[in-house]
Design a protein around this motif. Sequence first.
Motif, PDB file in Angstrom:
ATOM      1  N   ILE A   1       0.866  -1.177   0.000  1.00  0.00           N
ATOM      2  CA  ILE A   1       0.000   0.000   0.000  1.00  0.00           C
ATOM      3  C   ILE A   1       0.904   1.228   0.000  1.00  0.00           C
TER       4      ILE A   1
ATOM      5  N   ASP B   1      -3.461   4.153  -1.395  1.00  0.00           N
ATOM      6  CA  ASP B   1      -3.875   4.320   0.007  1.00  0.00           C
ATOM      7  C   ASP B   1      -5.195   5.090   0.137  1.00  0.00           C
TER       8      ASP B   1
ATOM      9  N   LEU C   1      -9.259   0.289   1.394  1.00  0.00           N
ATOM     10  CA  LEU C   1      -8.171  -0.325   0.648  1.00  0.00           C
ATOM     11  C   LEU C   1      -8.690  -1.463  -0.230  1.00  0.00           C
TER      12      LEU C   1
ATOM     13  N   HIS D   1       2.680  -1.283   4.282  1.00  0.00           N
ATOM     14  CA  HIS D   1       1.959   0.010   4.223  1.00  0.00           C
ATOM     15  C   HIS D   1       3.023   1.091   4.380  1.00  0.00           C
TER      16      HIS D   1
ATOM     17  N   ALA E   1       2.282   6.509   3.900  1.00  0.00           N
ATOM     18  CA  ALA E   1       0.914   6.963   3.678  1.00  0.00           C
ATOM     19  C   ALA E   1       0.104   7.065   4.959  1.00  0.00           C
TER      20      ALA E   1
ATOM     21  N   GLN F   1      -7.062   1.892   8.762  1.00  0.00           N
ATOM     22  CA  GLN F   1      -6.130   1.377   7.753  1.00  0.00           C
ATOM     23  C   GLN F   1      -5.443   0.110   8.246  1.00  0.00           C
TER      24      GLN F   1
END
Length: 279
Positions: free
Chosen positions: A56, A75, A79, A91, A94, A104
Amino acid sequence: MTKEPMAHPQIFDRDALQLRRARRKPEAMFLHDMARDEIEDRLSMVKRVFTKPAIIAPFAEPWEDLLPGAKIVEDHDVLDLEPQAHDLVIHVMALHCANDPVGQLIQCRRALQEDGLLLVVTLGGQTLHELRRALAEAETYVSGGLSPRVAPMGEIRDLGALLQRAGFALPVADLVPLTVHYRDITHLMHDLRAMGETNTMSDRLRTPTRRSLFHLADHIYAQNFAADDGKRMATFELVCLTGWSPADSQPQPLRPGSAKTRLADALKVPEVKLPDSER
């Protein structure tokens, strides 16, 4: 009557963020290069082959050749990840501009298979603290008030706690500090614009800022955060988070009182019994 779930606060203007990112320049992507180095270093210490990775990230280019067959995901607030489809989720760069960072991380956990690995690299709380202070002092003097100009970012302890809130096991958080020297505050802000990291907070001012404010801010910056050569020092802080989706095979903490070996025996020293009044 069923209550509607409360929406998370819209701290960042996602439309503005996309416009800022579209103007990025490759030569200003050094933070993403550092983040990639940190990801590669951490993966090298994990004795496992990952076959279903997802990454991501705000920009695909720095990550396309990191892992064979990796799914690159933008992002967005929601998602594009399928439940339990991945054994590794990365990840990167972001989380610091997410309106719902816990959400997230929860989405990442749901996308992981049992005992899957999450790696996060994001900007930490000390990032641009010099710029934040200089602009705040200058704006207070010029206009008698403050407006949101540099986004707040999570401290390492708070970011580590987010992993636990999101349901990850064996959470670890550490940071990588970086100090960059700039000719002046204008030079720094041009670099932030080239990174796609200028102000996108929803409550930001929508009118042009007087040039006198930036002149004063640069003066304050130079007085407080200048290097020996007179250049302005700017701090960037990368926070690296590691967590695992829960699995029965993972090490579990012992229950209090379940130890079978006394500390005195382990240290090979006589046990000293305290009087009841001192226990």
